[in-house]
Design an enzyme around this catalytic site. Structure first.
Site, mmCIF file in Angstrom:
data_model
loop_
_atom_site.group_PDB
_atom_site.id
_atom_site.type_symbol
_atom_site.label_atom_id
_atom_site.label_comp_id
_atom_site.label_asym_id
_atom_site.label_seq_id
_atom_site.Cartn_x
_atom_site.Cartn_y
_atom_site.Cartn_z
ATOM 1 N N LEU A 101 0.873 -1.171 0.000
ATOM 2 C CA LEU A 101 0.000 0.000 0.000
ATOM 3 C C LEU A 101 0.908 1.218 0.000
ATOM 4 O O LEU A 101 1.956 1.219 0.654
ATOM 5 C CB LEU A 101 -0.894 0.021 1.246
ATOM 6 N N ASP A 102 0.535 2.248 -0.726
ATOM 7 C CA ASP A 102 1.350 3.449 -0.800
ATOM 8 C C ASP A 102 1.561 4.058 0.587
ATOM 9 O O ASP A 102 0.776 3.834 1.506
ATOM 10 C CB ASP A 102 0.677 4.495 -1.698
ATOM 11 N N TYR A 103 2.598 4.844 0.693
ATOM 12 C CA TYR A 103 2.965 5.523 1.943
ATOM 13 C C TYR A 103 1.776 6.252 2.562
ATOM 14 O O TYR A 103 1.539 6.185 3.772
ATOM 15 C CB TYR A 103 4.098 6.510 1.638
ATOM 16 N N THR A 105 -1.454 5.711 1.964
ATOM 17 C CA THR A 105 -2.695 4.930 1.903
ATOM 18 C C THR A 105 -2.762 4.018 3.121
ATOM 19 O O THR A 105 -1.761 3.435 3.537
ATOM 20 C CB THR A 105 -2.733 4.065 0.626
#
Length: 242
Positions: A101-103, A105
């Protein structure tokens, strides 16, 4: 006897595909000898070394983390930022995140030391639902959301959603809450798709991965997956193989 790359994957060293690359690059030894043949099989009494480190076959473990925003989906970060394994300090096995998961998110993130299991869940052809809730700047129309299901080519990469729906809107703030279901897991995919429509994502959360939800959890919480949950995920992926 099992194939060497499968043993490496089960030990949490890498996915089977990555393990195969490591074997071909001469990074793996069996009983002291470098092995580059992908068909090599090993048994429980064989000594395997990967890049000089003895391979210890760990018992497979499976965890669910409610990843907070501002955390890296990795086991280490050269900039000293917080990583997802910081939330599981008591886990002795070499776990790693299933996908990422993105930083910025939050939401469902699975961690395991079972490379085969991770590879099974991450492959888009296995059609595991990944449910996201996005808060967008601006309110996309139903027609625009249909284009996400048809698919978009962004920076030369084809991306599509399985389902998209506006859950609520705030006309005063000009924002919308949108539900999006993906089978893919490409880098910053949800944000890129909405950017392409002209609706930047302000907040993003993954609410569900297959049958796994965040019910009863707060950001930063983690728990072991129950045996039936692991079984459900595995069965769902295997049933959907094309």
């Amino acid at each position: 006897m099992e194939r060497l790359q499968k043993v490496m994957a089960h030990a949490g060293v890498a996915s089977r595909r990555k393990a195969e690359e490591m074997i071909k690059q001469g990074k793996v030894k069996v009983n002291g000898d470098v092995v580059k043949e992908l068909g090599t099989k090993v048994g429980p009494n064989d000594d395997v070394e990967v890049e000089g480190v003895p391979l210890v076959k760990e018992v497979p473990v499976y965890y669910l983390l409610y990843k907070p925003r501002g955390v890296i989906s990795s086991v280490k970060d050269d900039k000293g930022r917080k990583v997802v394994t910081d939330y599981l300090p008591e886990v002795e096995e070499r776990i790693f995140p299933v996908g990422r998961l993105d930083y910025d998110t939050s939401g469902v993130l699975l961690l395991t030391n079972d490379g085969e299991f991770a590879n099974l869940l991450m492959h888009p052809s296995h059609e595991i639902d990944k449910v996201y809730i996005a808060k967008t700047k601006g309110i996309p129309t139903a027609e625009e959301l249909k284009s996400l299901k048809k698919g978009l080519t962004i920076d030369g990469e084809y991306m599509k959603a399985v389902h998209s729906k506006v859950m609520s809107t705030d006309s005063k703030k000009n924002t919308a809450i949108v539900k999006l279901i993906l089978h893919e897991g490409k880098n910053r995919q949800v944000r890129k798709m909405f950017d392409a429509l002209g609706y930047p994502v302000d907040k993003l959360k993954r609410e569900r991965f297959g049958s796994i939800t965040l019910q009863g959890m707060n950001a930063g919480d983690c728990r072991p997956l129950k045996p039936h949950e692991v079984k459900q995920l595995r069965q769902a992926a295997e049933e959907n193989v094309k």
